[in-house]
Design an enzyme around this catalytic site. Structure first.
Site, PDB file in Angstrom:
ATOM      1  N   ARG A 124      20.636  -6.662  -5.643  1.00  0.00           N
ATOM      2  CA  ARG A 124      19.378  -7.143  -6.267  1.00  0.00           C
ATOM      3  C   ARG A 124      18.585  -8.099  -5.370  1.00  0.00           C
ATOM      4  O   ARG A 124      17.780  -8.901  -5.843  1.00  0.00           O
ATOM      5  CB  ARG A 124      19.635  -7.827  -7.610  1.00  0.00           C
ATOM      6  CG  ARG A 124      20.198  -6.903  -8.655  1.00  0.00           C
ATOM      7  CD  ARG A 124      19.757  -7.297 -10.055  1.00  0.00           C
ATOM      8  NE  ARG A 124      20.257  -6.320 -10.985  1.00  0.00           N
ATOM      9  CZ  ARG A 124      21.427  -6.435 -11.618  1.00  0.00           C
ATOM     10  NH1 ARG A 124      22.179  -7.482 -11.411  1.00  0.00           N
ATOM     11  NH2 ARG A 124      21.790  -5.499 -12.443  1.00  0.00           N
ATOM     12  N   LYS A 146       5.800  -6.325   3.309  1.00  0.00           N
ATOM     13  CA  LYS A 146       5.749  -4.952   2.797  1.00  0.00           C
ATOM     14  C   LYS A 146       6.961  -4.218   3.352  1.00  0.00           C
ATOM     15  O   LYS A 146       7.142  -4.157   4.576  1.00  0.00           O
ATOM     16  CB  LYS A 146       4.475  -4.241   3.255  1.00  0.00           C
ATOM     17  CG  LYS A 146       3.269  -4.568   2.400  1.00  0.00           C
ATOM     18  CD  LYS A 146       2.124  -3.628   2.737  1.00  0.00           C
ATOM     19  CE  LYS A 146       0.888  -3.982   1.945  1.00  0.00           C
ATOM     20  NZ  LYS A 146      -0.285  -3.172   2.337  1.00  0.00           N
ATOM     21  N   GLU A 188      -3.988  -1.964  16.211  1.00  0.00           N
ATOM     22  CA  GLU A 188      -3.841  -2.871  15.056  1.00  0.00           C
ATOM     23  C   GLU A 188      -4.342  -4.276  15.418  1.00  0.00           C
ATOM     24  O   GLU A 188      -4.805  -5.014  14.561  1.00  0.00           O
ATOM     25  CB  GLU A 188      -2.381  -2.938  14.593  1.00  0.00           C
ATOM     26  CG  GLU A 188      -1.841  -1.612  14.048  1.00  0.00           C
ATOM     27  CD  GLU A 188      -2.184  -1.356  12.568  1.00  0.00           C
ATOM     28  OE1 GLU A 188      -2.933  -2.152  11.966  1.00  0.00           O
ATOM     29  OE2 GLU A 188      -1.703  -0.333  12.033  1.00  0.00           O
ATOM     30  N   LYS A 230      -2.965 -12.649  10.085  1.00  0.00           N
ATOM     31  CA  LYS A 230      -2.221 -11.966   9.023  1.00  0.00           C
ATOM     32  C   LYS A 230      -1.576 -12.985   8.079  1.00  0.00           C
ATOM     33  O   LYS A 230      -1.563 -12.803   6.866  1.00  0.00           O
ATOM     34  CB  LYS A 230      -1.165 -11.028   9.605  1.00  0.00           C
ATOM     35  CG  LYS A 230      -0.412 -10.320   8.497  1.00  0.00           C
ATOM     36  CD  LYS A 230      -0.114  -8.902   8.734  1.00  0.00           C
ATOM     37  CE  LYS A 230       0.482  -8.263   7.469  1.00  0.00           C
ATOM     38  NZ  LYS A 230       1.018  -6.949   7.688  1.00  0.00           N
ATOM     39  N   GLU A 240      -1.543  -7.870  -2.381  1.00  0.00           N
ATOM     40  CA  GLU A 240      -2.696  -6.985  -2.180  1.00  0.00           C
ATOM     41  C   GLU A 240      -3.527  -6.752  -3.434  1.00  0.00           C
ATOM     42  O   GLU A 240      -3.860  -5.622  -3.787  1.00  0.00           O
ATOM     43  CB  GLU A 240      -2.237  -5.641  -1.581  1.00  0.00           C
ATOM     44  CG  GLU A 240      -3.384  -4.931  -0.864  1.00  0.00           C
ATOM     45  CD  GLU A 240      -2.917  -3.753  -0.026  1.00  0.00           C
ATOM     46  OE1 GLU A 240      -2.071  -3.960   0.854  1.00  0.00           O
ATOM     47  OE2 GLU A 240      -3.421  -2.648  -0.263  1.00  0.00           O
ATOM     48  N   ARG A 244      -6.079  -8.814   1.029  1.00  0.00           N
ATOM     49  CA  ARG A 244      -5.090  -8.137   1.879  1.00  0.00           C
ATOM     50  C   ARG A 244      -5.471  -6.678   2.130  1.00  0.00           C
ATOM     51  O   ARG A 244      -5.114  -6.099   3.156  1.00  0.00           O
ATOM     52  CB  ARG A 244      -3.684  -8.233   1.264  1.00  0.00           C
ATOM     53  CG  ARG A 244      -2.621  -7.650   2.176  1.00  0.00           C
ATOM     54  CD  ARG A 244      -1.216  -8.078   1.805  1.00  0.00           C
ATOM     55  NE  ARG A 244      -0.270  -7.501   2.740  1.00  0.00           N
ATOM     56  CZ  ARG A 244       1.011  -7.819   2.819  1.00  0.00           C
ATOM     57  NH1 ARG A 244       1.500  -8.741   2.017  1.00  0.00           N
ATOM     58  NH2 ARG A 244       1.808  -7.246   3.702  1.00  0.00           N
ATOM     59  N   ASN A 248      -6.224  -2.734   5.594  1.00  0.00           N
ATOM     60  CA  ASN A 248      -6.192  -1.265   5.599  1.00  0.00           C
ATOM     61  C   ASN A 248      -7.421  -0.661   6.281  1.00  0.00           C
ATOM     62  O   ASN A 248      -7.660   0.540   6.161  1.00  0.00           O
ATOM     63  CB  ASN A 248      -6.083  -0.733   4.166  1.00  0.00           C
ATOM     64  CG  ASN A 248      -4.767  -1.136   3.523  1.00  0.00           C
ATOM     65  OD1 ASN A 248      -3.748  -1.246   4.209  1.00  0.00           O
ATOM     66  ND2 ASN A 248      -4.780  -1.389   2.229  1.00  0.00           N
ATOM     67  N   HIS A 251      -7.367   2.814   7.673  1.00  0.00           N
ATOM     68  CA  HIS A 251      -6.124   3.451   7.227  1.00  0.00           C
ATOM     69  C   HIS A 251      -6.347   4.620   6.264  1.00  0.00           C
ATOM     70  O   HIS A 251      -5.501   5.494   6.180  1.00  0.00           O
ATOM     71  CB  HIS A 251      -5.186   2.422   6.596  1.00  0.00           C
ATOM     72  CG  HIS A 251      -4.484   1.565   7.620  1.00  0.00           C
ATOM     73  ND1 HIS A 251      -5.172   0.781   8.516  1.00  0.00           N
ATOM     74  CD2 HIS A 251      -3.167   1.383   7.896  1.00  0.00           C
ATOM     75  CE1 HIS A 251      -4.302   0.141   9.288  1.00  0.00           C
ATOM     76  NE2 HIS A 251      -3.082   0.491   8.935  1.00  0.00           N
ATOM     77  N   HIS A 255      -4.693   7.725   7.604  1.00  0.00           N
ATOM     78  CA  HIS A 255      -3.571   8.314   6.865  1.00  0.00           C
ATOM     79  C   HIS A 255      -3.784   9.824   6.706  1.00  0.00           C
ATOM     80  O   HIS A 255      -2.849  10.620   6.840  1.00  0.00           O
ATOM     81  CB  HIS A 255      -3.464   7.628   5.498  1.00  0.00           C
ATOM     82  CG  HIS A 255      -2.322   8.126   4.683  1.00  0.00           C
ATOM     83  ND1 HIS A 255      -2.451   9.170   3.785  1.00  0.00           N
ATOM     84  CD2 HIS A 255      -1.029   7.750   4.643  1.00  0.00           C
ATOM     85  CE1 HIS A 255      -1.276   9.395   3.229  1.00  0.00           C
ATOM     86  NE2 HIS A 255      -0.394   8.560   3.726  1.00  0.00           N
ATOM     87  N   HIS A 269       0.767   6.315  14.491  1.00  0.00           N
ATOM     88  CA  HIS A 269       0.050   5.574  13.444  1.00  0.00           C
ATOM     89  C   HIS A 269      -1.113   4.749  14.033  1.00  0.00           C
ATOM     90  O   HIS A 269      -2.234   4.802  13.534  1.00  0.00           O
ATOM     91  CB  HIS A 269       1.039   4.680  12.683  1.00  0.00           C
ATOM     92  CG  HIS A 269       0.386   3.814  11.662  1.00  0.00           C
ATOM     93  ND1 HIS A 269      -0.176   4.309  10.504  1.00  0.00           N
ATOM     94  CD2 HIS A 269       0.162   2.468  11.638  1.00  0.00           C
ATOM     95  CE1 HIS A 269      -0.707   3.310   9.809  1.00  0.00           C
ATOM     96  NE2 HIS A 269      -0.511   2.183  10.479  1.00  0.00           N
TER      97      HIS A 269
HETATM   98  N1  GLY Z   1      -0.007  -3.417   7.062  1.00  0.00           N
HETATM   99  C1  GLY Z   1      -0.872  -3.876   6.069  1.00  0.00           C
HETATM  100  C2  GLY Z   1      -0.348  -5.007   5.260  1.00  0.00           C
HETATM  101  O1  GLY Z   1       0.670  -5.574   5.590  1.00  0.00           O
HETATM  102  O2  GLY Z   1      -0.924  -5.328   4.248  1.00  0.00           O
END
Ligand code: GLY
Length: 371
Positions: A124, A146, A188, A230, A240, A244, A248, A251, A255, A269
């Protein structure tokens, strides 16, 4: 700049440091010791990274009297499939761990996402530490919590927000990356300038080529700048709900391009993000939101360092706008059926848009694919 620079991600009790600098790997044990609940870790890595860096890390952990059990997985995106996750979880549980043991992710985005998700769900939830070994992981995926794995329905559809206890970004390990991988990470980096920092984009225009060539000072300085950006975004919006989403940028299109090329080596990517960012600028210009000159400037810089900027990066794929639309409709960024785009008013001024008519996007893609 000192040998190491620390960026703090402020998240109350889940706050943590990102340490950027040369030789961080060699003193990883010393850096990890204060955040460990007890001196025992399981190091998850892949065959490729293990050959290059595992010994250095294990030596450093042993020097700090930290017990470490390594688990070495196959290298590649397939390692994020559910079956591999199951095997990793079983291997970790078979080590008879308790909740005070931490996992260490030594590798790129695949290892970081998989190990983070395993840490989020084992017993957990146990602690984990990120030791990112690619530029892309150092400036993006290792920071912010993430974590996730892939399912047959799509990438990262199974996951959790689970913050690491520490991120150790060793600049020297980047020397072992191929130029293509450096460039994928660089895309990035450019993203941070385009989202909200015009001056940083200008700096990259001046120094990006040297950075990609491996200039250590430029790399460290830019990794710190990206991690700061970041960290601020994640501190403001961990899950997000708002700002946040700006991370993207590029993206949604990217994607779709990756999906059409089967998430394969045809298009990495970061390369997809580069093309996606150019598309986001071009679409914004088409909608009258952004000066066309800014879109041209972005394309020019990405092309100058050697990144792809359009679907013409390969002629092995027959691009079909309706298939790209289909992939975008399946993206996890879709909300209530509406496509979410990060659009721009110019370089350094991105915003979230949920009201771009599908016909506009379709017509845009017709032109973009034909170009
Ligand atoms: N890679 C995008 C984020 O961490 O929100």
């Amino acid at each position: 700049m000192t040998a190491h620079e620390t960026v703090r991600v402020e998240l109350g009790p889940r706050s943590y440091d990102i340490v950027v600098g040369d030789d961080v790997l060699a003193i990883a044990g010393e850096m990890m010791a204060p955040v460990l609940r007890r001196p025992r870790v399981v190091v998850v890595t892949d065959t490729h990274v293990a050959d290059l860096h595992l010994e250095t890390l294990l030596r450093s952990l042993s020097d700090s009297a930290i017990d470490a059990e390594p688990i070495v997985l196959e290298a590649g995106e397939q390692t994020k499939e559910i079956g591999h996750f199951g095997k990793l979880m079983e291997a970790i549980l078979a080590l008879d761990i308790d909740r005070d043991v931490a996992l260490v992710a030594l590798g790129g985005g695949v290892i970081g996402d998989l190990t983070g998700f395993t840490a989020a769900t084992a017993l957990r939830g146990i602690d984990f530490i990120q030791v990112p070994t690619t530029l892309l992981a150092q400036v993006d995926s290792s920071v912010g919590g993430k974590t996730g794995i892939n399912s047959p329905q799509g990438k990262n559809l199974i996951g959790a927000f689970h913050q690491p206890r520490l991120v150790l970004a060793d600049s020297r390990v980047l020397r072992t990356l191929s130029r293509r991988e450096m460039l994928a990470g660089y895309a990035e980096m450019v993203k941070y300038g385009l989202i909200g920092d015009t001056a940083f984009f200008g700096w990259l225009e001046g120094h990006g080529a040297d950075l990609v060539d491996g200039d250590p000072d430029h790399i460290r300085r830019a990794v710190v700048a990206c991690c700061r950006a970041k960290a601020a975004i994640v501190a403001a919006d961990e899950r997000e709900g708002g700002v946040r989403a700006l991370l993207n940028l590029g993206h949604t299109f990217g994607h779709a391009l990756e999906a059409e090329t089967g998430f394969s080596n045809t298009l990495l990517h970061g390369e997809a993000v580069a093309i996606g960012m150019v598309m986001a600028f071009d679409l914004s210009a088409r909608l009258g939101l952004c000066p066309p000159d800014d879109a041209a400037r972005v394309r020019r810089h990405l092309a100058a360092v050697g990144l792809p900027t359009g679907t013409n990066f390969t002629n092995s794929v027959l691009w079909d706008p309706s298939r790209l639309m289909m992939h975008m409709g399946r993206d996890k960024k879709v909300k209530g059926g509406a496509l979410t785009f990060i659009l721009v008013r110019g370089i350094g001024d991105a915003f979230v848009s949920r009201d771009v008519p599908a016909e506009e996007v379709s017509a845009f893609l017709e032109g973009a694919v034909a170009a």
